[in-house]
Write a protein that holds these residues in place. Structure first.
Motif, PDB file in Angstrom:
ATOM      1  N   ALA A 107      67.768 -10.501 -55.014  1.00 52.91           N
ATOM      2  CA  ALA A 107      67.195 -11.758 -55.491  1.00 52.91           C
ATOM      3  C   ALA A 107      66.607 -12.573 -54.341  1.00 52.91           C
ATOM      4  O   ALA A 107      65.514 -13.144 -54.459  1.00 52.91           O
ATOM      5  N   LEU A 108      67.315 -12.617 -53.208  1.00 50.91           N
ATOM      6  CA  LEU A 108      66.826 -13.387 -52.064  1.00 50.91           C
ATOM      7  C   LEU A 108      65.582 -12.748 -51.452  1.00 50.91           C
ATOM      8  O   LEU A 108      64.641 -13.451 -51.059  1.00 50.91           O
ATOM      9  N   LEU A 109      65.576 -11.424 -51.356  1.00 47.00           N
ATOM     10  CA  LEU A 109      64.383 -10.732 -50.861  1.00 47.00           C
ATOM     11  C   LEU A 109      63.184 -11.002 -51.761  1.00 47.00           C
ATOM     12  O   LEU A 109      62.072 -11.262 -51.286  1.00 47.00           O
ATOM     13  N   SER A 110      63.416 -10.936 -53.053  1.00 49.13           N
ATOM     14  CA  SER A 110      62.329 -11.161 -54.004  1.00 49.13           C
ATOM     15  C   SER A 110      61.803 -12.589 -53.903  1.00 49.13           C
ATOM     16  O   SER A 110      60.591 -12.823 -53.840  1.00 49.13           O
ATOM     17  N   GLU A 111      62.729 -13.545 -53.855  1.00 43.55           N
ATOM     18  CA  GLU A 111      62.335 -14.952 -53.787  1.00 43.55           C
ATOM     19  C   GLU A 111      61.578 -15.260 -52.499  1.00 43.55           C
ATOM     20  O   GLU A 111      60.532 -15.923 -52.514  1.00 43.55           O
ATOM     21  N   PHE A 112      62.097 -14.752 -51.379  1.00 43.81           N
ATOM     22  CA  PHE A 112      61.490 -15.106 -50.097  1.00 43.81           C
ATOM     23  C   PHE A 112      60.133 -14.433 -49.917  1.00 43.81           C
ATOM     24  O   PHE A 112      59.177 -15.062 -49.442  1.00 43.81           O
ATOM     25  N   LEU A 117      54.203 -14.883 -49.884  1.00 43.09           N
ATOM     26  CA  LEU A 117      52.885 -14.498 -50.386  1.00 43.09           C
ATOM     27  C   LEU A 117      52.139 -15.676 -51.004  1.00 43.09           C
ATOM     28  O   LEU A 117      50.938 -15.844 -50.811  1.00 43.09           O
ATOM     29  N   MET A 118      52.859 -16.522 -51.715  1.00 42.94           N
ATOM     30  CA  MET A 118      52.205 -17.576 -52.486  1.00 42.94           C
ATOM     31  C   MET A 118      52.027 -18.877 -51.717  1.00 42.94           C
ATOM     32  O   MET A 118      51.045 -19.591 -51.917  1.00 42.94           O
ATOM     33  N   LEU A 119      52.971 -19.185 -50.827  1.00 41.31           N
ATOM     34  CA  LEU A 119      52.995 -20.526 -50.255  1.00 41.31           C
ATOM     35  C   LEU A 119      52.680 -20.595 -48.776  1.00 41.31           C
ATOM     36  O   LEU A 119      52.246 -21.641 -48.294  1.00 41.31           O
ATOM     37  N   ALA A 120      52.905 -19.508 -48.032  1.00 43.63           N
ATOM     38  CA  ALA A 120      52.756 -19.596 -46.576  1.00 43.63           C
ATOM     39  C   ALA A 120      51.342 -19.964 -46.175  1.00 43.63           C
ATOM     40  O   ALA A 120      51.124 -20.649 -45.186  1.00 43.63           O
ATOM     41  N   ARG A 121      50.367 -19.524 -46.948  1.00 44.20           N
ATOM     42  CA  ARG A 121      48.981 -19.821 -46.577  1.00 44.20           C
ATOM     43  C   ARG A 121      48.704 -21.323 -46.610  1.00 44.20           C
ATOM     44  O   ARG A 121      47.751 -21.802 -46.019  1.00 44.20           O
ATOM     45  N   ARG A 122      49.545 -22.079 -47.315  1.00 48.93           N
ATOM     46  CA  ARG A 122      49.351 -23.525 -47.382  1.00 48.93           C
ATOM     47  C   ARG A 122      50.359 -24.276 -46.522  1.00 48.93           C
ATOM     48  O   ARG A 122      50.427 -25.493 -46.552  1.00 48.93           O
ATOM     49  N   GLY A 123      51.166 -23.524 -45.766  1.00 44.71           N
ATOM     50  CA  GLY A 123      52.054 -24.167 -44.813  1.00 44.71           C
ATOM     51  C   GLY A 123      53.396 -24.576 -45.363  1.00 44.71           C
ATOM     52  O   GLY A 123      54.234 -25.069 -44.630  1.00 44.71           O
ATOM     53  N   PHE A 124      53.644 -24.376 -46.668  1.00 41.72           N
ATOM     54  CA  PHE A 124      54.879 -24.882 -47.250  1.00 41.72           C
ATOM     55  C   PHE A 124      56.093 -24.066 -46.830  1.00 41.72           C
ATOM     56  O   PHE A 124      57.154 -24.602 -46.583  1.00 41.72           O
ATOM     57  N   LEU A 125      55.948 -22.749 -46.761  1.00 45.59           N
ATOM     58  CA  LEU A 125      57.098 -21.917 -46.422  1.00 45.59           C
ATOM     59  C   LEU A 125      57.558 -22.189 -45.005  1.00 45.59           C
ATOM     60  O   LEU A 125      58.737 -22.394 -44.744  1.00 45.59           O
ATOM     61  N   GLY A 126      56.604 -22.213 -44.061  1.00 44.75           N
ATOM     62  CA  GLY A 126      56.974 -22.448 -42.676  1.00 44.75           C
ATOM     63  C   GLY A 126      57.652 -23.783 -42.468  1.00 44.75           C
ATOM     64  O   GLY A 126      58.524 -23.929 -41.618  1.00 44.75           O
ATOM     65  N   SER A 127      57.283 -24.779 -43.261  1.00 42.61           N
ATOM     66  CA  SER A 127      57.865 -26.105 -43.071  1.00 42.61           C
ATOM     67  C   SER A 127      59.264 -26.208 -43.654  1.00 42.61           C
ATOM     68  O   SER A 127      59.954 -27.189 -43.420  1.00 42.61           O
ATOM     69  N   SER A 128      59.698 -25.217 -44.434  1.00 40.81           N
ATOM     70  CA  SER A 128      61.009 -25.304 -45.078  1.00 40.81           C
ATOM     71  C   SER A 128      62.075 -24.531 -44.324  1.00 40.81           C
ATOM     72  O   SER A 128      63.208 -24.466 -44.772  1.00 40.81           O
ATOM     73  N   LEU A 129      61.725 -23.934 -43.184  1.00 41.58           N
ATOM     74  CA  LEU A 129      62.653 -23.076 -42.469  1.00 41.58           C
ATOM     75  C   LEU A 129      62.996 -23.658 -41.112  1.00 41.58           C
ATOM     76  O   LEU A 129      62.190 -24.350 -40.497  1.00 41.58           O
ATOM     77  N   ALA A 130      64.196 -23.347 -40.662  1.00 39.30           N
ATOM     78  CA  ALA A 130      64.613 -23.736 -39.318  1.00 39.30           C
ATOM     79  C   ALA A 130      65.295 -22.546 -38.666  1.00 39.30           C
ATOM     80  O   ALA A 130      65.929 -21.730 -39.333  1.00 39.30           O
ATOM     81  N   LEU A 131      65.154 -22.437 -37.357  1.00 40.93           N
ATOM     82  CA  LEU A 131      65.815 -21.363 -36.623  1.00 40.93           C
ATOM     83  C   LEU A 131      67.307 -21.633 -36.506  1.00 40.93           C
ATOM     84  O   LEU A 131      67.731 -22.771 -36.308  1.00 40.93           O
ATOM     85  N   SER A 132      68.077 -20.576 -36.629  1.00 37.78           N
ATOM     86  CA  SER A 132      69.511 -20.662 -36.372  1.00 37.78           C
ATOM     87  C   SER A 132      69.799 -20.038 -35.014  1.00 37.78           C
ATOM     88  O   SER A 132      69.120 -19.101 -34.588  1.00 37.78           O
ATOM     89  N   ALA A 133      70.811 -20.558 -34.342  1.00 39.00           N
ATOM     90  CA  ALA A 133      71.199 -20.032 -33.035  1.00 39.00           C
ATOM     91  C   ALA A 133      72.670 -20.343 -32.819  1.00 39.00           C
ATOM     92  O   ALA A 133      73.269 -21.143 -33.543  1.00 39.00           O
ATOM     93  N   GLY A 134      73.259 -19.681 -31.812  1.00 41.72           N
ATOM     94  CA  GLY A 134      74.658 -19.921 -31.508  1.00 41.72           C
ATOM     95  C   GLY A 134      75.570 -19.411 -32.614  1.00 41.72           C
ATOM     96  O   GLY A 134      75.232 -18.478 -33.348  1.00 41.72           O
ATOM     97  N   PRO A 135      76.739 -20.021 -32.770  1.00 39.64           N
ATOM     98  CA  PRO A 135      77.700 -19.550 -33.782  1.00 39.64           C
ATOM     99  C   PRO A 135      77.141 -19.531 -35.199  1.00 39.64           C
ATOM    100  O   PRO A 135      77.521 -18.679 -36.001  1.00 39.64           O
ATOM    101  N   SER A 136      76.226 -20.456 -35.515  1.00 43.47           N
ATOM    102  CA  SER A 136      75.677 -20.487 -36.876  1.00 43.47           C
ATOM    103  C   SER A 136      74.842 -19.252 -37.175  1.00 43.47           C
ATOM    104  O   SER A 136      74.620 -18.917 -38.343  1.00 43.47           O
TER     105      SER A 136
END
Length: 483
Positions: A107-112, A117-136
């Protein structure tokens, strides 16, 4: 309300230390926004001034600023570190601490992939993500090795009317695997920018197949294909500078590899995550990921895969400034690689890239990185030079791995700069620029620009360096030409 607005001291501090002008920062924000497809963003010096004065920009600009400053300083600089605020995205769209179950992985693979495919071209996907690092980041990945209880498979949703339900035949499964191999070779030849969306589309199709009833063997094969495609989508995203998107694909790929029961593949995915952490200035995280990969595949990975993991371990130790452990890992990588041809099982296609040229390239970069950490040490640069030279010679004969050829040419240029041989450096940098024009790789372009900047800073009075700088401005302009 404006009277209560206070200057953003945190952002101002990072900005001053970066050495950028307001105009330079504005141009970089605009360029990164275009890469995300957010073409509506148009930043100028007056807007940057307002941010420094306390105005909070709208998304995806806080995320873009976080990425730019992280890359500038070689450490993860969060949005909060910059004194900015972001709207929290939905839990399903972010984070790396995901459930380790087959249906939810699908389900997560399908959703992401659909969102990409649908939203990245308009910048929405990139703006909803943050990098994780360290213990998280590390702690959720450690659950890769925890056995999953065998839960009964739920009845899948009805298949779309446009697709006939049915079990996949062996030739159909073979074709899916062959297509993945083709995508991987395209990436090696052309860079991540040309075929990324095609890979994401294929991944989405495979997730559709995983939602249909299949025999257990076919289901595992489909999860393996999904894992390879998700890793490749992550790698291509990393190559074009979409770091949070890349990390999310890597994490989902690891989940799919677990469902496939393929630990060597999982170790390879972790090595890609490790490489990204090195790129982002997090060698401690990179080492944790590599050690997890080594432990998880210790009794099932072939010599070529194990050699690659040792080489990545050396890169992490080099960036941590631990020469003894780095050199030990380099020796282990070389010794283990010597057994690769004697391995009595065929190597999977995903490790086929790790050739003698790649081995020398990785190990030479480890010594080069040690030279940087040790204050531009000529001793470590001298260790890097013969290995890098051999890598360049071998890649020159390899018409498939053009991006790797370019990266090692750049590496050779940096080694000559460390040895204070600028004339030789410009020769390799010019060769790399010629290849960069043929591949769509922001990673290659960025490394060329950094190398030329270093040459100009240290040897700007040389005619060869001045010519190189002028050529860079023409052949690899900061603002991509629309096509």
């Amino acid at each position: 309300m404006n009277a209560e607005k206070r200057p953003n001291e945190l952002l101002t501090s990072w900005f001053v230390r970066s050495g950028w002008s307001k105009g330079e920062l504005a141009r970089q924000v605009n360029r990164r926004a275009r890469q995300l497809g957010a073409n509506h963003i148009s930043t100028d010096t007056s807007r940057v001034r307002r941010w420094l004065d306390g105005e909070n920009p709208r998304e995806p600009i806080p995320r873009i600023l976080s990425e730019l400053f992280s890359e500038r300083f070689g450490v993860v600089v969060s949005v909060e570190d910059l004194g900015l605020r972001i709207s929290r995205p939905l839990p399903s769209a972010t984070g790396v601490d995901l459930p380790w179950t087959g249906p939810q992985t699908v389900a997560l693979l399908s959703e992401f992939s659909r969102s990409d495919l649908m939203l990245a071209r308009r910048g929405f996907l990139g703006s909803s993500l943050a990098l994780s690092a360290g213990p998280s980041l590390i702690e959720p990945m450690q659950r890769w090795l925890v056995p999953s209880p065998q839960a009964p498979q739920p009845e899948p949703d009805p298949a779309p009317a446009t697709r006939a339900r049915g079990r996949l035949s062996k030739p159909e499964l073979d074709l899916l695997e062959t297509t993945t191999v083709m995508f991987r070779r395209w990436d090696a030849q052309c860079g991540g920018g040309l075929r990324r969306k095609a890979v994401v589309g294929q991944l989405h199709e495979v997730t559709d197949l995983l939602q249909e009833p299949q025999p257990e063997a076919a289901r595992r094969t489909l999860f393996k294909v999904a894992a390879e495609l998700a890793e490749l989508a992550g790698w291509m995203s990393y190559d074009v500078g979409l770091q949070p998107t890349a990390q999310k694909y890597f994490v989902l790929a690891l989940h799919a590899a677990k469902e496939a029961g393929d630990r060597p593949l999982g170790s390879y995915i972790l090595s890609s995550m490790s490489r990204q952490m090195i790129h982002l200035g997090r060698p401690d995280d990179a080492l944790e990921l590599i050690h997890l990969a080594q432990y998880g595949s210790r009794d099932c990975a072939g010599p070529r895969t194990q050699s690659m993991l040792y080489a990545m371990e050396a890169r992490a130790y080099a960036n941590m400034g631990q020469p003894g452990k780095c050199q030990r890992a380099v020796r282990l990588a070389e010794d283990t690689f010597a057994d690769a041809d004697e391995w009595d099982e065929p190597d999977p296609d995903w490790i086929r890239f790790f050739s003698e040229a790649e081995l020398h390239g990785e190990n030479s970069h480890s010594f080069r990185d040690l030279a940087y950490v040790a204050g531009r040490s000529p001793a470590y640069a001298s260790l890097a030079e013969p290995l890098m030279r051999r890598a360049v010679e071998l890649f020159e004969k390899d018409g498939e791995h053009q991006r790797s050829y370019a990266l090692n040419l750049i590496g050779m240029a940096t080694v000559h700069l460390l040895r204070r041989e600028p004339e030789e450096s410009t020769v390799y940098a010019k060769e790399a620029m010629g290849i960069a024009a043929k591949v769509r790789s922001e990673r290659v372009n960025t490394r060329i620009r950094k190398t030329v900047d270093t040459a100009v800073r240290d040897f700007g009075d040389l005619a060869e360096v001045a010519d190189l700088s002028e050529r860079l401005a023409v052949e690899l302009p900061e603002t991509p030409v629309a096509v």
